[in-house]
Write an enzyme that holds these catalytic residues in place. Structure first.
Site, PDB file in Angstrom:
ATOM      1  N   LYS A  16       0.831  -1.206   0.000  1.00 52.84           N
ATOM      2  CA  LYS A  16       0.000   0.000   0.000  1.00 52.84           C
ATOM      3  C   LYS A  16       0.869   1.261   0.000  1.00 52.84           C
ATOM      4  O   LYS A  16       0.659   2.163  -0.804  1.00 52.84           O
ATOM      5  CB  LYS A  16      -0.918   0.018   1.240  1.00 52.84           C
ATOM      6  N   ARG A  89      -9.826   0.723   8.815  1.00 50.68           N
ATOM      7  CA  ARG A  89      -9.365  -0.610   9.186  1.00 50.68           C
ATOM      8  C   ARG A  89     -10.418  -1.411   9.910  1.00 50.68           C
ATOM      9  O   ARG A  89     -10.160  -2.559  10.292  1.00 50.68           O
ATOM     10  CB  ARG A  89      -8.156  -0.468  10.095  1.00 50.68           C
ATOM     11  N   ARG A 128      11.729  -5.479   5.222  1.00 51.56           N
ATOM     12  CA  ARG A 128      11.542  -4.053   4.882  1.00 51.56           C
ATOM     13  C   ARG A 128      12.552  -3.173   5.619  1.00 51.56           C
ATOM     14  O   ARG A 128      12.844  -3.395   6.790  1.00 51.56           O
ATOM     15  CB  ARG A 128      10.131  -3.609   5.262  1.00 51.56           C
ATOM     16  N   ARG A 161      11.406  -0.951  10.950  1.00 50.15           N
ATOM     17  CA  ARG A 161      10.291  -0.559  11.807  1.00 50.15           C
ATOM     18  C   ARG A 161      10.217  -1.499  13.001  1.00 50.15           C
ATOM     19  O   ARG A 161      10.415  -2.697  12.843  1.00 50.15           O
ATOM     20  CB  ARG A 161       8.974  -0.627  11.012  1.00 50.15           C
ATOM     21  N   ARG A 172      -0.293  -8.752  13.209  1.00 51.82           N
ATOM     22  CA  ARG A 172      -0.940  -7.746  12.344  1.00 51.82           C
ATOM     23  C   ARG A 172      -1.745  -8.421  11.237  1.00 51.82           C
ATOM     24  O   ARG A 172      -2.827  -7.952  10.866  1.00 51.82           O
ATOM     25  CB  ARG A 172       0.120  -6.814  11.748  1.00 51.82           C
TER      26      ARG A 172
HETATM   27  P1  AP5 Z   1       4.898  -1.594   1.913  1.00 49.41           P
HETATM   28  O1  AP5 Z   1       4.553  -0.804   0.729  1.00 49.41           O
HETATM   29  O2  AP5 Z   1       5.659  -0.926   2.998  1.00 49.41           O
HETATM   30  O3  AP5 Z   1       3.590  -2.339   2.481  1.00 49.41           O
HETATM   31  P2  AP5 Z   1       2.294  -1.769   3.194  1.00 49.41           P
HETATM   32  O4  AP5 Z   1       1.122  -2.384   2.534  1.00 49.41           O
HETATM   33  O5  AP5 Z   1       2.341  -0.279   3.288  1.00 49.41           O
HETATM   34  O6  AP5 Z   1       2.487  -2.478   4.606  1.00 49.41           O
HETATM   35  P3  AP5 Z   1       2.470  -1.872   6.086  1.00 49.41           P
HETATM   36  O7  AP5 Z   1       3.253  -2.851   6.935  1.00 49.41           O
HETATM   37  O8  AP5 Z   1       2.895  -0.460   6.116  1.00 49.41           O
HETATM   38  O9  AP5 Z   1       0.984  -2.009   6.440  1.00 49.41           O
HETATM   39  P4  AP5 Z   1       0.353  -2.046   7.816  1.00 49.41           P
HETATM   40  O10 AP5 Z   1      -1.050  -1.963   7.480  1.00 49.41           O
HETATM   41  O11 AP5 Z   1       0.749  -3.214   8.659  1.00 49.41           O
HETATM   42  O12 AP5 Z   1       1.084  -0.850   8.588  1.00 49.41           O
HETATM   43  P5  AP5 Z   1       0.628   0.638   8.920  1.00 49.41           P
HETATM   44  O13 AP5 Z   1       1.824   1.486   8.897  1.00 49.41           O
HETATM   45  O14 AP5 Z   1      -0.535   1.000   8.077  1.00 49.41           O
HETATM   46  O15 AP5 Z   1       5.707  -2.888   1.416  1.00 49.41           O
HETATM   47  C1  AP5 Z   1       6.184  -3.858   2.349  1.00 49.41           C
HETATM   48  C2  AP5 Z   1       7.574  -4.359   1.908  1.00 49.41           C
HETATM   49  O16 AP5 Z   1       7.423  -5.100   0.692  1.00 49.41           O
HETATM   50  C3  AP5 Z   1       8.589  -3.252   1.615  1.00 49.41           C
HETATM   51  O17 AP5 Z   1       9.865  -3.642   2.039  1.00 49.41           O
HETATM   52  C4  AP5 Z   1       8.538  -3.105   0.090  1.00 49.41           C
HETATM   53  O18 AP5 Z   1       9.796  -2.693  -0.406  1.00 49.41           O
HETATM   54  C5  AP5 Z   1       8.198  -4.524  -0.356  1.00 49.41           C
HETATM   55  N1  AP5 Z   1       7.371  -4.565  -1.563  1.00 49.41           N
HETATM   56  C6  AP5 Z   1       6.382  -3.708  -1.923  1.00 49.41           C
HETATM   57  N2  AP5 Z   1       5.823  -4.079  -3.098  1.00 49.41           N
HETATM   58  C7  AP5 Z   1       6.477  -5.213  -3.480  1.00 49.41           C
HETATM   59  C8  AP5 Z   1       6.348  -6.081  -4.610  1.00 49.41           C
HETATM   60  N3  AP5 Z   1       5.438  -5.849  -5.583  1.00 49.41           N
HETATM   61  N4  AP5 Z   1       7.170  -7.160  -4.675  1.00 49.41           N
HETATM   62  C9  AP5 Z   1       8.093  -7.399  -3.689  1.00 49.41           C
HETATM   63  N5  AP5 Z   1       8.252  -6.605  -2.613  1.00 49.41           N
HETATM   64  C10 AP5 Z   1       7.449  -5.523  -2.495  1.00 49.41           C
HETATM   65  O19 AP5 Z   1       0.117   0.472  10.405  1.00 49.41           O
HETATM   66  C11 AP5 Z   1       1.020   0.216  11.456  1.00 49.41           C
HETATM   67  C12 AP5 Z   1       0.263   0.178  12.779  1.00 49.41           C
HETATM   68  O20 AP5 Z   1      -0.333   1.469  13.032  1.00 49.41           O
HETATM   69  C13 AP5 Z   1      -0.912  -0.794  12.846  1.00 49.41           C
HETATM   70  O21 AP5 Z   1      -0.495  -2.098  13.220  1.00 49.41           O
HETATM   71  C14 AP5 Z   1      -1.810  -0.133  13.894  1.00 49.41           C
HETATM   72  O22 AP5 Z   1      -1.321  -0.379  15.184  1.00 49.41           O
HETATM   73  C15 AP5 Z   1      -1.630   1.343  13.599  1.00 49.41           C
HETATM   74  N6  AP5 Z   1      -2.639   1.876  12.654  1.00 49.41           N
HETATM   75  C16 AP5 Z   1      -2.401   2.410  11.417  1.00 49.41           C
HETATM   76  N7  AP5 Z   1      -3.556   2.810  10.840  1.00 49.41           N
HETATM   77  C17 AP5 Z   1      -4.541   2.514  11.727  1.00 49.41           C
HETATM   78  C18 AP5 Z   1      -5.954   2.657  11.706  1.00 49.41           C
HETATM   79  N8  AP5 Z   1      -6.606   3.176  10.645  1.00 49.41           N
HETATM   80  N9  AP5 Z   1      -6.663   2.224  12.787  1.00 49.41           N
HETATM   81  C19 AP5 Z   1      -6.035   1.709  13.868  1.00 49.41           C
HETATM   82  N10 AP5 Z   1      -4.695   1.526  13.950  1.00 49.41           N
HETATM   83  C20 AP5 Z   1      -3.957   1.935  12.884  1.00 49.41           C
HETATM   84 MG    MG Z   2       2.560   1.088   4.860  1.00 49.31          MG
END
Ligand code: AP5
Ligand code: MG
Ligand code: ZN
Length: 221
Positions: A16, A89, A128, A161, A172
């Site tokens: 994402k 979410r 990552r 991270r 997660r």
């Molecule tokens: P990346 O693009 O970083 O993936 P992502 O989908 O953004 O994954 P996240 O881990 O950021 O999602 P998340 O939902 O767990 O975390 P968030 O920060 O939102 O890609 C991942 C890796 O793969 C990278 O190394 C990239 O290089 C690689 N990659 C990408 N595309 C690729 C491809 N095509 N092929 C191969 N490799 C690839 O949330 C974190 C925490 O915050 C949550 O756990 C929660 O506690 C809190 N939080 C955030 N939003 C909310 C909300 N709305 N409500 C409540 N809590 C929340």
């Molecule tokens: Mg992300």
């Protein structure tokens, strides 16, 4: 006219953030990641950050009101459109989003799922590395930087991270399947849903997303 008010759905590690960063500049859309906003709040030691930290470290959702507090002001300012990354979410967040957007007279136009099989996700998360200066994302194996530990974009230091351990990544993923994946049905029922295959080269996934974003948006009632 293509969509400009967009939710990107997908599991942790689906890409994402990677895809939203590539799309936002090219399409003049704001990239609004609640995860990034919450991490910034934690780093700054704000009241929201102090509340959010323990939930994030445990891979659990941060309470809705904390997330609303960091997001909605920014969302109201995104007049040229936005890519919402990591929000909503759960059902309560999706309903609150709909309410806020109805008040602005500017409803959501598209919810697109980046679809990646579970067995790929843990390796994406544990490998990552994120730039501590500019936020650019690498992967030690799949998107390695030219020089180990150094951001390709700005030369900043790449760090891991704190929630990208295997144990927290699995927690997660479980939260995603239990609480967030049901939003696929929520948006499908509202005729807003599209899906792209996120299991392939980054460039191909971007192309598929561009195609979906460019489709005509159905007239809203
Ligand atoms: P990346 O693009 O970083 O993936 P992502 O989908 O953004 O994954 P996240 O881990 O950021 O999602 P998340 O939902 O767990 O975390 P968030 O920060 O939102 O890609 C991942 C890796 O793969 C990278 O190394 C990239 O290089 C690689 N990659 C990408 N595309 C690729 C491809 N095509 N092929 C191969 N490799 C690839 O949330 C974190 C925490 O915050 C949550 O756990 C929660 O506690 C809190 N939080 C955030 N939003 C909310 C909300 N709305 N409500 C409540 N809590 C929340
Ligand atoms: Mg992300
Ligand atoms: Zn950088």
């Amino acid at each position: 006219m293509g969509a400009s008010r967009i939710v990107i759905l997908g599991a942790p590690g689906a890409g994402k953030g990677t895809q939203a960063a590539r799309l936002s500049a090219a399409h003049g859309l704001a990239h609004l990641s609640t995860g990034d906003m919450l991490r910034a709040a934690v780093a700054d030691g704000t009241p929201a950050g102090l509340r959010a930290k323990e939930f994030m470290d445990a891979g659990q959702l941060v309470p809705d009101e904390v997330v609303f507090g960091v997001l909605f002001e920014r969302l109201a300012e995104a007049n040229e459109g936005y890519l919402l990354d990591g929000f909503p979410r759960n059902a309560a967040q999706a309903e609150e989003l709909d309410r806020q957007l109805a008040e602005q007279g500017a409803p959501l136009e598209l919810a697109v799922v980046v679809d990646v099989p579970d067995e790929r996700l843990v390796a994406r998360l544990t490998g990552r590395r994120v730039c501590s200066s500019c936020g650019n994302t690498h992967h030690v194996e799949f998107m390695p930087p030219a020089k180990e530990g150094v951001c390709d974009k700005c030369g900043g230091e790449l760090v891991q991270r704190s929630d990208d351990t295997e144990a927290v990544a699995r927690d997660r993923l479980e939260v995603y399947h239990q609480t967030t994946a049901p939003l696929i049905d929520y948006y499908n029922a509202r005729d807003l849903l599209a899906s792209v295959d996120g299991d392939g080269p980054v460039e191909r996934v971007t192309q598929d997303l561009v195609e979906v974003l460019s489709r005509d948006v159905a007239e809203q009632n």
